[in-house]
Enzyme design. Sequence first.
Site, PDB file in Angstrom:
ATOM      1  N   GLY A 146     -29.386 -15.837 -30.780  1.00 55.97           N
ATOM      2  CA  GLY A 146     -30.249 -16.787 -30.073  1.00 55.97           C
ATOM      3  C   GLY A 146     -29.638 -18.176 -30.007  1.00 55.97           C
ATOM      4  O   GLY A 146     -29.919 -18.947 -29.086  1.00 55.97           O
ATOM      5  N   GLU A 157     -27.510 -18.117 -27.089  1.00 56.05           N
ATOM      6  CA  GLU A 157     -28.377 -18.038 -25.893  1.00 56.05           C
ATOM      7  C   GLU A 157     -28.932 -19.417 -25.548  1.00 56.05           C
ATOM      8  O   GLU A 157     -29.006 -19.797 -24.384  1.00 56.05           O
ATOM      9  CB  GLU A 157     -29.494 -17.022 -26.120  1.00 56.05           C
ATOM     10  CG  GLU A 157     -28.955 -15.587 -26.105  1.00 56.05           C
ATOM     11  CD  GLU A 157     -30.019 -14.551 -26.376  1.00 56.05           C
ATOM     12  OE1 GLU A 157     -30.721 -14.680 -27.391  1.00 56.05           O
ATOM     13  OE2 GLU A 157     -30.161 -13.617 -25.566  1.00 56.05           O
TER      14      GLU A 157
END
Length: 701
Positions: free
Chosen positions: A109, A112
């Site tokens: 994440g 991301e």
Amino acid sequence: MSTNATNTLTAAICYERRGKIGLISINNPPINAISAAVREGLISALTRAKADKVSSVLIYCMGKTFIAGADITEFGKPQTGPTLPEVISAIEEFPVPVIAALHGNALGGGLEIAMAAHYRCAAQNTKLGLPEVTLGLVPGSGGTQRLPRLIGVEKALAMISSGKAISADEALQCGLIDQIIAASLPESGIAYAKELIDNGAKVRPTSALIASPVDEHFFENKKNSLKPTGILAPAYILELIELATKTDIHEGQRVERERFLECRSSAGSAALRHIFLAERACTKLPDIAPSVTPRPINKVAVIGAGTMGGGIAMCFASAGFPVTLIETAQENLNRGLDQIEANYNQSVKRGRLSQDQLAKAISNIKPSLQYADIADADLVIEATFENMDVKKAVFSKLVEVCKPNCILATNTSYLDVNTIADVTGRPQDVIGAHFFSPANIMKLLEVVRTQKTAPEVVMSVMVIAKRIGKVAVAVGVCHGFVGNRMFKAYARQAQLLLLEGCTPAQVDTVIQTWGMAMGPLAVGDLAGIDISYRSRRDQGICSGSIAEFALPDLLVEMGRLGQKSGSGYYNYEPETRARKNDQSVHDLIQSIANQWCITRREISNDEIIDRLSLALINEGAHILDEGIAARPSDIDVVYVNGYGFPRWRGGPMYLADKIGLDKVVRKLEILREQTGDTCWEPAKLLHKLAATSQTLSSLNN
Ligand code: NAD
């Protein structure tokens, strides 16, 4: 430049306006995992930045690293606060340039989030990756959609499906980051942000980019080459990256989220998450206080330059330790060193090692025929013949030459480490360090504690294991410790299955298809059938006296030692080592069955899987009963890292819980009744837990 006071928005996020830049800092030690507080704080900080009418936003992290991943303790719990995709959209849709300044690890994440920013800069030490697949997941917040848009389909697929991180240099080269900056965050990030704005940089949403087209058969070929496994993620990753080339980001992310949630609730991912946590748990020893200080280890000695000694020396030399390698004769030493060099050359060929690293590693190994040369070693690992008299002689010599406090370890596979320790007069310094073959490759290290091993000696070996890249599991003394003791029960079933009706290929293929890296008979051929043959003779078991060992006894006596002699349970092509079935082995099995009055029958695949897995489970439960392993998950770590047990099945003890302990006990009792074999008597622990509807995992701590 005007400066606003720093505002703490949530426990993990601070916002500050510095001139025209909105600075968002994340502080959620140790790895700045994306918790609910981080997600909430990021949304609030962006709202503040918008209200402040800043001309750019810089997102960076405090501490040792950028966001290194999700908070996996949140898995399985109800979601609170905004979702990560919501945070990511807020970043990407922000009206002025958002810059992510990375350092340490930008993983999962974290990457991301970085990819949703309009510009990315990173300190030289940064590692960037999407490791979700290692937990049986697909990236769930746009990773599969943005990475191919930024770096192209092929490179993105390689990164996402391997889960491996790349360096800042590589990231710069492929376009994942725009600039390498100095490590002095946030200043170096602020300087980069200013430079961008001064040069008129505009918002640059990654979602607006087009993923480069690939050959029309690219995805089909990749799909056809996928190996069947118990996890959904690899096929979904392909599907999602293909989608990135065909649809807009909204549709891509919608499907990605669906696939992510499906993976997250799948059995394979749950098992991978279990083993991930188990590998962390096994470093904690419940009976040793955290205040116990390990002994410093700077110099290492290895006794014996054979198969294991050479590999063990490589482990330490590669990690930068000076290693003295002791042998009894120059020719043994030369043979050992040649093998070490050949192994290193192999690693260079495979691109795992540079020529420079090879030279450095080899220069760390000092060969010697003189025990006096190890007088200043902090740790000695003995890897001589598996014979108690040889080991006793070596350890008697070691106490003569080694300095006080030097840790004396043995790599014995089966022998009683207490007995070895007794000859030293300093049993507190003696421990087992059971490496697995090939020692330079296999991750597992069983750290065998005797009744008298000092706690700081145990800690020292656990700590050094990590430094040489091993997964260490502390175990107690018994014949074969955890791994080999369970393997013995498993391999015995394989032999019984042969006598009762299977062929070697049937047993091996069925269990390999189930997920084991290799079948037990192929493993026997690889390791050499003569090893267990010699061990049985050492234990005073006469050749051919036990039905289930009659076949390997005969094979060894025929000179069929396994791969090294060109034949064992199978025949091997000399060049390719390709395995072929051998009718004469099938005939031999039939004749042994006749001799022992065993009527051969057709055996189902289910029975093969049941008997092999139940043998592991029951022996593992005995081991827990006896306190040889501290927790069930430690046994899982041993099996996954040392014996090719499929990671996505979580290990034998995890498997037992999944089957259900009441069912396991029932199956064992049926086998006990059908065969009369006491090996199927369910372990007390299984009875106890099943009777109270508890699981083995309830014992993990
Ligand atoms: P090996 O026969 O390949 O090597 C043993 C080496 O020790 C030989 O080179 C021999 O010359 C040397 N040696 C013997 N006595 C010595 C002494 N007094 N001083 C110095 N050197 C001496 O054996 P291996 O397969 O490397 O096994 C070594 C140990 O590791 C055994 O205890 C074995 O049970 C254990 N082990 C083996 C494996 C495996 O798969 N081979 C796996 C785990 C543990």
